[in-house]
Motif scaffolding. Structure first.
Motif, PDB file in Angstrom:
ATOM      1  N   HIS A  54     -44.433 -25.943 -16.937  1.00 28.17           N
ATOM      2  CA  HIS A  54     -45.526 -25.021 -17.208  1.00 28.17           C
ATOM      3  C   HIS A  54     -46.479 -24.901 -15.937  1.00 28.17           C
ATOM      4  O   HIS A  54     -46.624 -25.633 -15.166  1.00 28.17           O
ATOM      5  CB  HIS A  54     -46.566 -25.850 -18.249  1.00 28.17           C
ATOM      6  N   CYS A  55     -46.705 -23.754 -15.672  1.00 28.76           N
ATOM      7  CA  CYS A  55     -47.426 -23.071 -14.555  1.00 28.76           C
ATOM      8  C   CYS A  55     -48.676 -22.257 -14.839  1.00 28.76           C
ATOM      9  O   CYS A  55     -48.642 -21.360 -15.843  1.00 28.76           O
ATOM     10  CB  CYS A  55     -46.812 -22.199 -13.776  1.00 28.76           C
ATOM     11  N   ALA A  56     -49.718 -22.565 -14.496  1.00 29.14           N
ATOM     12  CA  ALA A  56     -51.046 -21.368 -14.678  1.00 29.14           C
ATOM     13  C   ALA A  56     -50.638 -20.198 -14.357  1.00 29.14           C
ATOM     14  O   ALA A  56     -50.784 -19.142 -15.194  1.00 29.14           O
ATOM     15  CB  ALA A  56     -52.480 -22.065 -13.876  1.00 29.14           C
ATOM     16  N   SER A  57     -49.901 -19.996 -12.942  1.00 27.43           N
ATOM     17  CA  SER A  57     -49.827 -18.528 -12.481  1.00 27.43           C
ATOM     18  C   SER A  57     -48.619 -18.634 -11.656  1.00 27.43           C
ATOM     19  O   SER A  57     -48.024 -19.503 -11.602  1.00 27.43           O
ATOM     20  CB  SER A  57     -51.279 -17.941 -12.025  1.00 27.43           C
ATOM     21  N   LEU A  58     -48.743 -17.339 -10.776  1.00 30.15           N
ATOM     22  CA  LEU A  58     -47.480 -17.271  -9.929  1.00 30.15           C
ATOM     23  C   LEU A  58     -47.596 -18.125  -8.756  1.00 30.15           C
ATOM     24  O   LEU A  58     -46.421 -18.740  -8.336  1.00 30.15           O
ATOM     25  CB  LEU A  58     -47.867 -15.751  -9.426  1.00 30.15           C
ATOM     26  N   GLY A  59     -48.777 -18.312  -8.268  1.00 24.98           N
ATOM     27  CA  GLY A  59     -48.750 -19.481  -7.095  1.00 24.98           C
ATOM     28  C   GLY A  59     -48.345 -20.864  -7.443  1.00 24.98           C
ATOM     29  O   GLY A  59     -47.515 -21.544  -6.802  1.00 24.98           O
ATOM     30  N   GLU A  60     -48.766 -21.303  -8.779  1.00 26.99           N
ATOM     31  CA  GLU A  60     -48.020 -22.672  -9.166  1.00 26.99           C
ATOM     32  C   GLU A  60     -46.688 -22.574  -9.510  1.00 26.99           C
ATOM     33  O   GLU A  60     -45.963 -23.446  -9.187  1.00 26.99           O
ATOM     34  CB  GLU A  60     -48.936 -23.137 -10.550  1.00 26.99           C
ATOM     35  N   TYR A  61     -46.095 -21.478  -9.886  1.00 26.73           N
ATOM     36  CA  TYR A  61     -44.494 -21.212 -10.172  1.00 26.73           C
ATOM     37  C   TYR A  61     -44.060 -21.207  -8.891  1.00 26.73           C
ATOM     38  O   TYR A  61     -42.888 -21.952  -8.626  1.00 26.73           O
ATOM     39  CB  TYR A  61     -44.177 -19.812 -10.622  1.00 26.73           C
ATOM     40  N   GLU A  62     -44.421 -20.720  -7.701  1.00 27.69           N
ATOM     41  CA  GLU A  62     -43.997 -20.692  -6.453  1.00 27.69           C
ATOM     42  C   GLU A  62     -43.973 -22.326  -5.931  1.00 27.69           C
ATOM     43  O   GLU A  62     -42.951 -22.771  -5.030  1.00 27.69           O
ATOM     44  CB  GLU A  62     -44.585 -19.713  -5.425  1.00 27.69           C
ATOM     45  N   GLN A  63     -44.992 -22.829  -6.305  1.00 29.64           N
ATOM     46  CA  GLN A  63     -44.862 -24.262  -5.977  1.00 29.64           C
ATOM     47  C   GLN A  63     -43.843 -25.257  -6.407  1.00 29.64           C
ATOM     48  O   GLN A  63     -43.645 -26.261  -5.970  1.00 29.64           O
ATOM     49  CB  GLN A  63     -46.729 -24.610  -6.336  1.00 29.64           C
ATOM     50  N   GLY A  64     -43.877 -24.901  -7.689  1.00 28.88           N
ATOM     51  CA  GLY A  64     -43.115 -25.776  -8.374  1.00 28.88           C
ATOM     52  C   GLY A  64     -41.325 -25.355  -8.337  1.00 28.88           C
ATOM     53  O   GLY A  64     -40.622 -26.221  -8.722  1.00 28.88           O
ATOM     54  N   LEU A  65     -41.212 -24.490  -7.710  1.00 31.97           N
ATOM     55  CA  LEU A  65     -40.067 -23.630  -7.904  1.00 31.97           C
ATOM     56  C   LEU A  65     -38.745 -24.574  -7.408  1.00 31.97           C
ATOM     57  O   LEU A  65     -37.674 -24.536  -7.837  1.00 31.97           O
ATOM     58  CB  LEU A  65     -39.783 -22.123  -7.236  1.00 31.97           C
ATOM     59  N   PRO A  66     -39.014 -25.302  -6.074  1.00 29.35           N
ATOM     60  CA  PRO A  66     -38.243 -26.069  -5.604  1.00 29.35           C
ATOM     61  C   PRO A  66     -37.615 -27.351  -6.337  1.00 29.35           C
ATOM     62  O   PRO A  66     -36.663 -27.817  -6.329  1.00 29.35           O
ATOM     63  CB  PRO A  66     -38.584 -26.688  -4.203  1.00 29.35           C
ATOM     64  N   VAL A  67     -38.615 -27.711  -7.069  1.00 31.42           N
ATOM     65  CA  VAL A  67     -38.387 -28.910  -8.134  1.00 31.42           C
ATOM     66  C   VAL A  67     -37.466 -28.184  -9.327  1.00 31.42           C
ATOM     67  O   VAL A  67     -36.644 -28.833  -9.939  1.00 31.42           O
ATOM     68  CB  VAL A  67     -39.643 -29.750  -8.776  1.00 31.42           C
ATOM     69  N   TYR A 317     -52.483 -11.902   9.246  1.00 37.84           N
ATOM     70  CA  TYR A 317     -53.698 -12.389   8.756  1.00 37.84           C
ATOM     71  C   TYR A 317     -53.056 -12.597   7.128  1.00 37.84           C
ATOM     72  O   TYR A 317     -52.677 -11.497   6.588  1.00 37.84           O
ATOM     73  CB  TYR A 317     -54.641 -10.965   8.775  1.00 37.84           C
ATOM     74  N   VAL A 318     -54.122 -13.510   6.661  1.00 38.62           N
ATOM     75  CA  VAL A 318     -54.072 -13.772   5.174  1.00 38.62           C
ATOM     76  C   VAL A 318     -55.145 -13.494   4.560  1.00 38.62           C
ATOM     77  O   VAL A 318     -56.275 -14.128   4.842  1.00 38.62           O
ATOM     78  CB  VAL A 318     -53.243 -15.237   4.891  1.00 38.62           C
ATOM     79  N   GLY A 319     -55.193 -12.976   3.435  1.00 36.56           N
ATOM     80  CA  GLY A 319     -56.390 -12.313   2.731  1.00 36.56           C
ATOM     81  C   GLY A 319     -57.018 -13.551   1.748  1.00 36.56           C
ATOM     82  O   GLY A 319     -56.352 -14.345   1.237  1.00 36.56           O
ATOM     83  N   GLY A 320     -58.263 -12.892   1.103  1.00 36.46           N
ATOM     84  CA  GLY A 320     -58.838 -13.749   0.319  1.00 36.46           C
ATOM     85  C   GLY A 320     -60.023 -14.426   0.655  1.00 36.46           C
ATOM     86  O   GLY A 320     -60.878 -14.677  -0.335  1.00 36.46           O
ATOM     87  N   ALA A 321     -59.995 -14.809   1.857  1.00 37.13           N
ATOM     88  CA  ALA A 321     -61.212 -15.799   2.334  1.00 37.13           C
ATOM     89  C   ALA A 321     -62.320 -15.049   3.089  1.00 37.13           C
ATOM     90  O   ALA A 321     -63.368 -15.484   3.470  1.00 37.13           O
ATOM     91  CB  ALA A 321     -60.465 -16.798   3.239  1.00 37.13           C
ATOM     92  N   MET A 322     -62.259 -13.713   2.941  1.00 38.65           N
ATOM     93  CA  MET A 322     -63.530 -13.028   3.711  1.00 38.65           C
ATOM     94  C   MET A 322     -64.461 -12.813   2.471  1.00 38.65           C
ATOM     95  O   MET A 322     -65.459 -12.580   2.662  1.00 38.65           O
ATOM     96  CB  MET A 322     -63.114 -11.650   4.209  1.00 38.65           C
ATOM     97  N   GLY A 323     -63.710 -12.857   1.152  1.00 40.08           N
ATOM     98  CA  GLY A 323     -64.921 -12.677  -0.039  1.00 40.08           C
ATOM     99  C   GLY A 323     -64.657 -13.791  -0.772  1.00 40.08           C
ATOM    100  O   GLY A 323     -64.391 -15.153  -0.260  1.00 40.08           O
ATOM    101  N   ASN A 324     -64.910 -13.947  -2.019  1.00 38.93           N
ATOM    102  CA  ASN A 324     -64.725 -15.273  -2.943  1.00 38.93           C
ATOM    103  C   ASN A 324     -63.815 -15.230  -3.985  1.00 38.93           C
ATOM    104  O   ASN A 324     -63.567 -15.988  -4.761  1.00 38.93           O
ATOM    105  CB  ASN A 324     -66.017 -15.145  -3.586  1.00 38.93           C
ATOM    106  N   THR A 325     -62.737 -14.345  -3.643  1.00 40.24           N
ATOM    107  CA  THR A 325     -61.503 -14.275  -4.659  1.00 40.24           C
ATOM    108  C   THR A 325     -60.458 -15.615  -4.388  1.00 40.24           C
ATOM    109  O   THR A 325     -59.740 -15.684  -5.330  1.00 40.24           O
ATOM    110  CB  THR A 325     -60.762 -12.870  -4.343  1.00 40.24           C
ATOM    111  N   GLY A 326     -60.549 -16.248  -3.364  1.00 37.84           N
ATOM    112  CA  GLY A 326     -59.702 -17.186  -3.079  1.00 37.84           C
ATOM    113  C   GLY A 326     -58.311 -16.984  -1.914  1.00 37.84           C
ATOM    114  O   GLY A 326     -57.989 -15.973  -1.958  1.00 37.84           O
ATOM    115  N   LEU A 327     -58.519 -17.916  -1.142  1.00 40.49           N
ATOM    116  CA  LEU A 327     -57.511 -17.972   0.069  1.00 40.49           C
ATOM    117  C   LEU A 327     -55.953 -17.588  -0.773  1.00 40.49           C
ATOM    118  O   LEU A 327     -55.778 -18.628  -1.408  1.00 40.49           O
ATOM    119  CB  LEU A 327     -57.818 -18.818   0.898  1.00 40.49           C
ATOM    120  N   HIS A 328     -55.084 -16.775  -0.227  1.00 41.83           N
ATOM    121  CA  HIS A 328     -53.955 -16.779  -0.255  1.00 41.83           C
ATOM    122  C   HIS A 328     -53.117 -17.588   0.352  1.00 41.83           C
ATOM    123  O   HIS A 328     -53.387 -18.564   1.310  1.00 41.83           O
ATOM    124  CB  HIS A 328     -53.271 -15.319  -0.393  1.00 41.83           C
TER     125      HIS A 328
END
Length: 411
Positions: A54-67, A317-328
């Motif tokens: 189980h993953c909340a979203s895409l980021g967690e899927y990528e995190q779990g993928l090697p396992v 440059y990695v987006g998300g941290a100039m606003g409040n959406t969350g750093l990618h």
């Protein structure tokens, strides 16, 4: 407290359905969940052995993928069920080869949980990072089914660590073992007398390092770059794109190339960004039969290729941290050994501060700071290589979480 939680979940069920009338993302989730049980019942037999990821979203899927990949290889005769809570994970990975069945996780009501486990009894359940659902997890514990949580990261103000006994705190004890990203998370767990915990680090380091073992070549990006200095901006939001619009439009050098990969690839937003540029540009979707080498800006209006594009970057440059959406994800470009720039709202992302402390990533908060830093980097290729090597070394030095998890599982 559990009674109050269950009442809240039932109320949330109606709230989500009402919100779906006005929100397309919520609507996708509501429609997707309507078919979850049908999909499970049509694709599983009582005798099937199963694993549940189980993953909340895409980021967690990528995190779990090697396992997930290692478990897929080891449990060859099991059917693997992969669930997502968010449409942004499900819609992108609904056809992944890691799983036999991909579903939306039903809402955490007692009725849904009972029906879910009437269909499957997983030999192992793996949750990634968070998205702790008390009724699902407590049912796993009640049925004496194995479950682990990997790449967990906690903060002391979360429900798990309140003085009163919340359902979320109880749910943590359904995991037979929790693998945390850092020591502070381990100490928080120990404070509530949860002691089956290992500091293994973040599985994302293993995930992004594996990117180096894949074919990262993109012919059209090679043509576009044309051996010139290339700045890649990944997962950008309007606040990030404003920095680039101003910089690109004022930059006179034709020896600079820019690749912009917006997080939101809606046509209207892409069009709005494109119309503000005064320099020659091209969309990924319109790249064919265009003189790519003559364009200065390449706009990526698709998904799934950003990790390969980072391979062509001299500066990122990695987006998300100039606003409040969350750093990618800052680890994806780091593995390719390039310097990284981010906005200033990165405090909930420990890996970002670690990369900054390591010396290869920089945080900016104004247009002036952005302009000065980018100009400094484009005028000093030796500095770029030095900073990039620090980022690559950081990835290499933090691998190993997957090995620890697999060792615990005796795989």
């Amino acid at each position: 407290m559990h009674f109050i939680y269950n009442i809240g979940i039932y109320l949330a069920t109606f709230g989500v359905k009402f919100g779906a009338l006005f929100n397309s993302k919520l609507k996708k989730g509501v429609i997707g969940r309507q078919s979850t049980f049908e999909v499970l019942e049509n694709n599983l037999k009582k005798e099937d052995k199963t694993l549940w990821f189980h993953c909340a979203s895409l980021g967690e899927y990528e995190q779990g993928l090697p396992v997930f990949s290692e478990l897929r290889n080891h449990y060859k005769h099991h059917k693997i069920i992969l669930s997502f809570f968010s449409p942004s994970g499900y819609e992108i990975r609904k056809n992944t080869q890691i799983a036999d069945i991909v579903i939306y996780l039903p809402l955490d009501t007692k009725a849904n949980v009972k029906r879910f486990f009437d269909i499957l009894n997983p030999d192992l359940t793996v949750f990634v990072k968070y998205d702790i659902w008390p009724n699902f997890l407590l049912k796993l514990k009640q049925k004496n089914l194995r479950a682990i949580l990997i790449s967990a990261s906690f903060r002391k103000n979360q429900f798990y660590f309140k003085s009163y006994n919340t359902p979320f705190k109880k749910a943590l004890f359904a995991f037979e073992h929790i693998f945390t990203q850092n020591e502070s998370s381990k100490k928080l767990l120990q404070h509530i007398d949860y002691n089956q915990v290992t500091v293994s680090g973040d599985t994302r380091f293993d995930r992004v390092n594996n990117q180096l073992n894949t074919d990262n070549k993109l012919d059209f990006i090679e043509i576009f770059k044309n051996k010139k200095t290339c700045i890649v901006a990944g997962s950008t939001w309007p606040e990030d794109e404003a920095l680039f619009i101003n910089f690109i439009n004022s930059e006179s050098s034709k020896d600079l190339k820019f690749i912009i990969a917006p997080h939101n690839i809606k046509t209207s937003q892409i069009k709005n960004f494109q119309e503000k540029l005064t320099k020659s540009n091209v969309l990924f979707s319109e790249k064919d039969n265009k003189q790519l080498s003559e364009k200065q800006v390449f706009i990526v209006d698709t998904i799934g290729i950003l990790s390969k594009i980072y391979n062509y970057a001299d500066i990122t440059y990695v987006g998300g941290a100039m606003g409040n959406t969350g750093l990618h994800n800052t680890l994806e470009p780091a593995v390719f050994g390039v310097p990284i720039i981010i906005g200033s709202n990165h405090h909930k992302f420990p890996e970002a501060q670690a990369l900054i402390d390591n010396g290869g990533m920089f945080s900016i908060s104004t247009q002036t700071e952005f302009d000065e830093l980018v100009k400094k980097l484009i005028n000093n290729s030796d500095l770029c290589r030095e900073l990039g090597s620090k980022n690559k070394a950081f990835i290499q030095n933090n691998r190993g979480a997957v090995i620890q998890i697999l060792y615990y599982l005796r795989i």
